[in-house]
Scaffold this motif. Structure first.
Motif, PDB file in Angstrom:
ATOM      1  N   GLN A  36       0.855  -1.182   0.000  1.00 12.41           N
ATOM      2  CA  GLN A  36       0.000   0.000   0.000  1.00 12.41           C
ATOM      3  C   GLN A  36       0.895   1.237   0.000  1.00 12.41           C
ATOM      4  O   GLN A  36       1.422   1.628   1.038  1.00 12.41           O
ATOM      5  CB  GLN A  36      -0.961  -0.019   1.199  1.00 12.41           C
ATOM      6  CG  GLN A  36      -1.915  -1.209   1.156  1.00 12.41           C
ATOM      7  CD  GLN A  36      -2.808  -1.337   2.370  1.00 12.41           C
ATOM      8  OE1 GLN A  36      -3.395  -2.385   2.605  1.00 12.41           O
ATOM      9  NE2 GLN A  36      -2.933  -0.276   3.149  1.00 12.41           N
ATOM     10  N   GLU A  37       1.083   1.791  -1.203  1.00 12.01           N
ATOM     11  CA  GLU A  37       2.011   2.903  -1.419  1.00 12.01           C
ATOM     12  C   GLU A  37       3.428   2.451  -1.048  1.00 12.01           C
ATOM     13  O   GLU A  37       3.906   1.459  -1.557  1.00 12.01           O
ATOM     14  CB  GLU A  37       1.563   4.135  -0.617  1.00 12.01           C
ATOM     15  CG  GLU A  37       0.103   4.522  -0.819  1.00 12.01           C
ATOM     16  CD  GLU A  37      -0.257   4.859  -2.254  1.00 12.01           C
ATOM     17  OE1 GLU A  37       0.637   5.202  -3.044  1.00 12.01           O
ATOM     18  OE2 GLU A  37      -1.458   4.776  -2.606  1.00 12.01           O
ATOM     19  N   SER A  38       4.111   3.160  -0.131  1.00 13.00           N
ATOM     20  CA  SER A  38       5.502   2.845   0.202  1.00 13.00           C
ATOM     21  C   SER A  38       5.628   1.823   1.322  1.00 13.00           C
ATOM     22  O   SER A  38       6.740   1.466   1.709  1.00 13.00           O
ATOM     23  CB  SER A  38       6.226   4.124   0.636  1.00 13.00           C
ATOM     24  OG  SER A  38       5.632   4.653   1.817  1.00 13.00           O
ATOM     25  N   HIS A  39       4.497   1.329   1.850  1.00  9.28           N
ATOM     26  CA  HIS A  39       4.509   0.452   3.003  1.00  9.28           C
ATOM     27  C   HIS A  39       3.969  -0.940   2.677  1.00  9.28           C
ATOM     28  O   HIS A  39       3.242  -1.118   1.692  1.00  9.28           O
ATOM     29  CB  HIS A  39       3.686   1.052   4.145  1.00  9.28           C
ATOM     30  CG  HIS A  39       4.374   2.177   4.853  1.00  9.28           C
ATOM     31  ND1 HIS A  39       4.666   3.383   4.236  1.00  9.28           N
ATOM     32  CD2 HIS A  39       4.843   2.275   6.137  1.00  9.28           C
ATOM     33  CE1 HIS A  39       5.274   4.184   5.098  1.00  9.28           C
ATOM     34  NE2 HIS A  39       5.393   3.541   6.248  1.00  9.28           N
ATOM     35  N   CYS A  40       4.325  -1.890   3.530  1.00  5.32           N
ATOM     36  CA  CYS A  40       3.753  -3.224   3.482  1.00  5.32           C
ATOM     37  C   CYS A  40       2.895  -3.406   4.723  1.00  5.32           C
ATOM     38  O   CYS A  40       3.395  -3.281   5.855  1.00  5.32           O
ATOM     39  CB  CYS A  40       4.854  -4.287   3.439  1.00  5.32           C
ATOM     40  SG  CYS A  40       4.226  -5.967   3.228  1.00  5.32           S
ATOM     41  N   GLN A  41       1.614  -3.664   4.515  1.00  6.72           N
ATOM     42  CA  GLN A  41       0.664  -3.805   5.605  1.00  6.72           C
ATOM     43  C   GLN A  41       0.399  -5.277   5.882  1.00  6.72           C
ATOM     44  O   GLN A  41       0.086  -6.042   4.967  1.00  6.72           O
ATOM     45  CB  GLN A  41      -0.652  -3.104   5.253  1.00  6.72           C
ATOM     46  CG  GLN A  41      -1.753  -3.266   6.284  1.00  6.72           C
ATOM     47  CD  GLN A  41      -1.453  -2.578   7.597  1.00  6.72           C
ATOM     48  OE1 GLN A  41      -1.177  -1.385   7.625  1.00  6.72           O
ATOM     49  NE2 GLN A  41      -1.475  -3.342   8.691  1.00  6.72           N
ATOM     50  N   LEU A  42       0.556  -5.677   7.146  1.00  3.22           N
ATOM     51  CA  LEU A  42       0.265  -7.040   7.575  1.00  3.22           C
ATOM     52  C   LEU A  42      -1.151  -7.102   8.125  1.00  3.22           C
ATOM     53  O   LEU A  42      -1.565  -6.250   8.919  1.00  3.22           O
ATOM     54  CB  LEU A  42       1.260  -7.469   8.649  1.00  3.22           C
ATOM     55  CG  LEU A  42       1.017  -8.832   9.313  1.00  3.22           C
ATOM     56  CD1 LEU A  42       1.224  -9.968   8.330  1.00  3.22           C
ATOM     57  CD2 LEU A  42       1.931  -9.001  10.535  1.00  3.22           C
ATOM     58  N   TYR A  43      -1.907  -8.144   7.683  1.00  2.00           N
ATOM     59  CA  TYR A  43      -3.263  -8.365   8.178  1.00  2.00           C
ATOM     60  C   TYR A  43      -3.342  -9.762   8.782  1.00  2.00           C
ATOM     61  O   TYR A  43      -2.761 -10.716   8.247  1.00  2.00           O
ATOM     62  CB  TYR A  43      -4.288  -8.280   7.042  1.00  2.00           C
ATOM     63  CG  TYR A  43      -4.432  -6.916   6.401  1.00  2.00           C
ATOM     64  CD1 TYR A  43      -5.382  -6.004   6.853  1.00  2.00           C
ATOM     65  CD2 TYR A  43      -3.641  -6.553   5.315  1.00  2.00           C
ATOM     66  CE1 TYR A  43      -5.536  -4.766   6.248  1.00  2.00           C
ATOM     67  CE2 TYR A  43      -3.779  -5.319   4.711  1.00  2.00           C
ATOM     68  CZ  TYR A  43      -4.729  -4.428   5.180  1.00  2.00           C
ATOM     69  OH  TYR A  43      -4.873  -3.198   4.580  1.00  2.00           O
ATOM     70  N   ASN A  44      -4.069  -9.873   9.883  1.00  2.00           N
ATOM     71  CA  ASN A  44      -4.443 -11.173  10.415  1.00  2.00           C
ATOM     72  C   ASN A  44      -5.765 -11.583   9.797  1.00  2.00           C
ATOM     73  O   ASN A  44      -6.704 -10.779   9.738  1.00  2.00           O
ATOM     74  CB  ASN A  44      -4.576 -11.120  11.940  1.00  2.00           C
ATOM     75  CG  ASN A  44      -3.251 -10.893  12.628  1.00  2.00           C
ATOM     76  OD1 ASN A  44      -2.272 -11.579  12.339  1.00  2.00           O
ATOM     77  ND2 ASN A  44      -3.191  -9.932  13.535  1.00  2.00           N
ATOM     78  N   VAL A  45      -5.847 -12.829   9.314  1.00  2.00           N
ATOM     79  CA  VAL A  45      -7.053 -13.324   8.652  1.00  2.00           C
ATOM     80  C   VAL A  45      -7.672 -14.393   9.534  1.00  2.00           C
ATOM     81  O   VAL A  45      -7.083 -15.455   9.757  1.00  2.00           O
ATOM     82  CB  VAL A  45      -6.733 -13.887   7.257  1.00  2.00           C
ATOM     83  CG1 VAL A  45      -8.015 -14.358   6.576  1.00  2.00           C
ATOM     84  CG2 VAL A  45      -6.034 -12.829   6.402  1.00  2.00           C
ATOM     85  N   GLN A  46      -8.866 -14.118  10.036  1.00  2.00           N
ATOM     86  CA  GLN A  46      -9.589 -15.078  10.874  1.00  2.00           C
ATOM     87  C   GLN A  46     -10.705 -15.699  10.060  1.00  2.00           C
ATOM     88  O   GLN A  46     -11.416 -14.996   9.330  1.00  2.00           O
ATOM     89  CB  GLN A  46     -10.166 -14.385  12.110  1.00  2.00           C
ATOM     90  CG  GLN A  46     -10.895 -15.332  13.056  1.00  2.00           C
ATOM     91  CD  GLN A  46     -11.550 -14.603  14.207  1.00  2.00           C
ATOM     92  OE1 GLN A  46     -11.676 -13.381  14.197  1.00  2.00           O
ATOM     93  NE2 GLN A  46     -11.977 -15.353  15.217  1.00  2.00           N
ATOM     94  N   SER A  47     -10.881 -17.009  10.185  1.00  2.00           N
ATOM     95  CA  SER A  47     -11.912 -17.743   9.446  1.00  2.00           C
ATOM     96  C   SER A  47     -12.955 -18.267  10.418  1.00  2.00           C
ATOM     97  O   SER A  47     -12.617 -18.871  11.438  1.00  2.00           O
ATOM     98  CB  SER A  47     -11.295 -18.911   8.678  1.00  2.00           C
ATOM     99  OG  SER A  47     -10.204 -18.470   7.895  1.00  2.00           O
ATOM    100  N   VAL A  48     -14.216 -18.048  10.110  1.00  2.00           N
ATOM    101  CA  VAL A  48     -15.301 -18.525  10.967  1.00  2.00           C
ATOM    102  C   VAL A  48     -16.413 -19.101  10.110  1.00  2.00           C
ATOM    103  O   VAL A  48     -16.627 -18.675   8.969  1.00  2.00           O
ATOM    104  CB  VAL A  48     -15.874 -17.399  11.854  1.00  2.00           C
ATOM    105  CG1 VAL A  48     -14.867 -16.922  12.870  1.00  2.00           C
ATOM    106  CG2 VAL A  48     -16.372 -16.239  10.997  1.00  2.00           C
ATOM    107  N   LEU A  49     -17.102 -20.111  10.654  1.00  2.00           N
ATOM    108  CA  LEU A  49     -18.328 -20.607  10.047  1.00  2.00           C
ATOM    109  C   LEU A  49     -19.492 -19.786  10.574  1.00  2.00           C
ATOM    110  O   LEU A  49     -19.626 -19.597  11.792  1.00  2.00           O
ATOM    111  CB  LEU A  49     -18.542 -22.084  10.370  1.00  2.00           C
ATOM    112  CG  LEU A  49     -17.733 -23.089   9.546  1.00  2.00           C
ATOM    113  CD1 LEU A  49     -17.983 -24.497  10.058  1.00  2.00           C
ATOM    114  CD2 LEU A  49     -18.078 -23.000   8.073  1.00  2.00           C
ATOM    115  N   VAL A  50     -20.326 -19.307   9.682  1.00  2.00           N
ATOM    116  CA  VAL A  50     -21.413 -18.415  10.064  1.00  2.00           C
ATOM    117  C   VAL A  50     -22.719 -18.941   9.498  1.00  2.00           C
ATOM    118  O   VAL A  50     -22.796 -19.345   8.337  1.00  2.00           O
ATOM    119  CB  VAL A  50     -21.154 -16.978   9.557  1.00  2.00           C
ATOM    120  CG1 VAL A  50     -22.341 -16.081   9.864  1.00  2.00           C
ATOM    121  CG2 VAL A  50     -19.894 -16.416  10.189  1.00  2.00           C
ATOM    122  N   ASN A  51     -23.768 -18.930  10.326  1.00  2.00           N
ATOM    123  CA  ASN A  51     -25.118 -19.263   9.880  1.00  2.00           C
ATOM    124  C   ASN A  51     -26.063 -18.202  10.421  1.00  2.00           C
ATOM    125  O   ASN A  51     -26.153 -18.009  11.634  1.00  2.00           O
ATOM    126  CB  ASN A  51     -25.538 -20.645  10.387  1.00  2.00           C
ATOM    127  CG  ASN A  51     -26.898 -21.047   9.850  1.00  2.00           C
ATOM    128  OD1 ASN A  51     -27.300 -20.611   8.771  1.00  2.00           O
ATOM    129  ND2 ASN A  51     -27.595 -21.873  10.600  1.00  2.00           N
TER     130      ASN A  51
END
Length: 416
Positions: free
Chosen positions: A92-107
């Motif tokens: 993202q522009e001049s930076h590297c952004q780290l994201y945590n990705v959480q997975s959930v089952l949803v109903n």
């Protein structure tokens, strides 16, 4: 002869911003990113995640998540998953952004289980009385949460991270940008390890070998450099005899495993001629990286813009600059087996194969190979290679015996 067809049913989705990067999150989920930049054009920046399926006739995509990134366009990204965590890193522009990705089952918008989509259930949430029915009707959803961010490009004017890759071999991240410097980072701590100053112009692409400590970097200065990323040392520079005294630039680079060989990989490169468009061909090249030699080469009639290698090393896909076309090649021979002209109205910005899986219910089980393509025309498309018909060995033996018998009878009849 390769399959050739017009792209009639390959459109999966159309978003409201130009697309620059594509990654598979699971066997069924694809993430695409892009945007209109920081200018006030009204064009959004961010990610879209889609769940893929097949209805027996065509591929389908259902939107799972949209995550906007404010004024920062997403130009490149990479994903990583282990037994405990899933991550996303994005330029993202001049930076590297780290994201945590959480997975959930949803109903019905109620969380049922917190899971790892690659390795199964991690944590059971509160059960309901109809837990079994809820699980059958549940959907896998994702929550993306921003974490750390580091500056990866330091050009004085308009610094931009051009590419980011993560090694599965030993959790190392590499970034490259407009300042021509390759930086290696410990992942996911984002602690800087090495700074590789070998290119005089902006980095075009990077890739890690899947089974060796190799990193390849290519840039607009025309260099392709193979590194040992464990110590930040240069191994060699890849050069080749360019035809007719012409000048070529490397455009994309990807490693691929070699079937049946352990701890060995091939390197695939795209090269485009400078000037005289239409008069000189572009090339898909297959290299032995450590030796610095080309094994095979396939000529293409127009400039190339995107490259992908399937995770088992069997197929290679490329996308073109002007016609927006996509082709699939056999990795071993570089024989083209599928060509789809005019997939996109503009140049192809990214390709990603659906991963190989032993699960017979995955969406790629209806084709020998399937590859996703994106473009700045805002479209996400998918292209399946039909299973190629082969003659069974027993039938081939019968045909040979029948042919020999017919030849013997014919020779006897005419007295030879």
């Amino acid at each position: 002869m390769p399959h050739t067809r017009r792209n009639r049913d390959g459109l999966l989705a159309k978003v409201n911003f130009p697309l620059y990067t594509v990654q598979m999150l699971t066997n069924r989920h694809v993430l695409v990113g892009g945007g209109g930049g920081s200018s006030k054009t009204g064009v959004a920046n961010g990610f879209e995640i889609y769940e893929l399926s097949h209805d027996g006739v065509k591929f389908l995509a259902e939107e799972v998540l949209r995550h906007e990134t404010g004024p920062s366009v997403v130009m490149n990204c990479s994903t990583y998953s282990d037994n405990k965590h899933s991550y996303l890193v994005a330029g993202q522009e001049s930076h590297c952004q780290l994201y945590n990705v959480q997975s959930v089952l949803v109903n019905n918008k109620e969380e049922i289980e917190d899971i790892d989509p690659h390795n199964g259930i991690r944590k059971r949430m509160n059960k309901t009385k109809n837990d079994i029915n809820s699980k059958q009707n549940a959907k896998l959803k994702f929550v993306i949460k921003p974490s750390d961010s580091v500056q990866t490009d330091f050009l004085e004017e308009e610094p931009i991270q051009r590419v980011v890759r993560i090694s599965r071999f030993n959790k190392t991240m590499a970034t490259g940008g407009t300042d021509g410097v390759v930086r290696l980072w410990e992942f996911p701590t984002l602690k800087q390890l090495y700074t590789l100053k070998a290119h005089k112009q902006e980095i075009d692409d990077l890739d890690f070998s899947p089974c060796q400590s190799y990193l390849i970097s290519i840039a607009k200065d025309g260099l392709a450099i193979l590194w040992d990323y464990n110590n930040g040392k240069e191994i060699n520079r890849l050069t080749w005899q360019q035809p007719n005294g012409s000048k070529y630039l490397y455009k994309r680079c990807r490693f691929g495993v070699i079937e049946g060989e352990k701890n060995a990989s091939s390197l695939y490169m795209l090269t485009n001629p400078i000037g005289r468009p239409g008069k000189l061909k572009s090339y898909l090249q297959k290299w032995l990286p450590a030796e610095g030699t080309i094994q095979k080469s396939a000529a293409v009639d127009e400039s190339l813009s995107a490259l992908a290698v399937r995770d088992d090393g069997r197929f290679v896909a490329l996308g073109t600059m002007f016609s927006g076309s996509v082709s699939i090649y056999i990795a071993f021979s570089l024989q083209r087996v599928l060509h789809i002209p005019g997939v996109h109205s503009m140049f192809v910005t990214g390709l990603e194969f659906l991963p190989v899986s032993s699960d017979p219910h995955t969406v790629n089980s209806i084709a020998e190979a399937a590859v996703l393509s994106i473009s700045v025309d805002n479209q996400v498309c998918i292209h399946g290679l039909p299973f190629r018909s082969t003659l069974p060995a027993w039938l081939a033996i019968i045909v040979i015996i029948a042919t020999l018998l017919f030849t013997f009878i014919l020779c006897s009849y005419i007295g030879i």
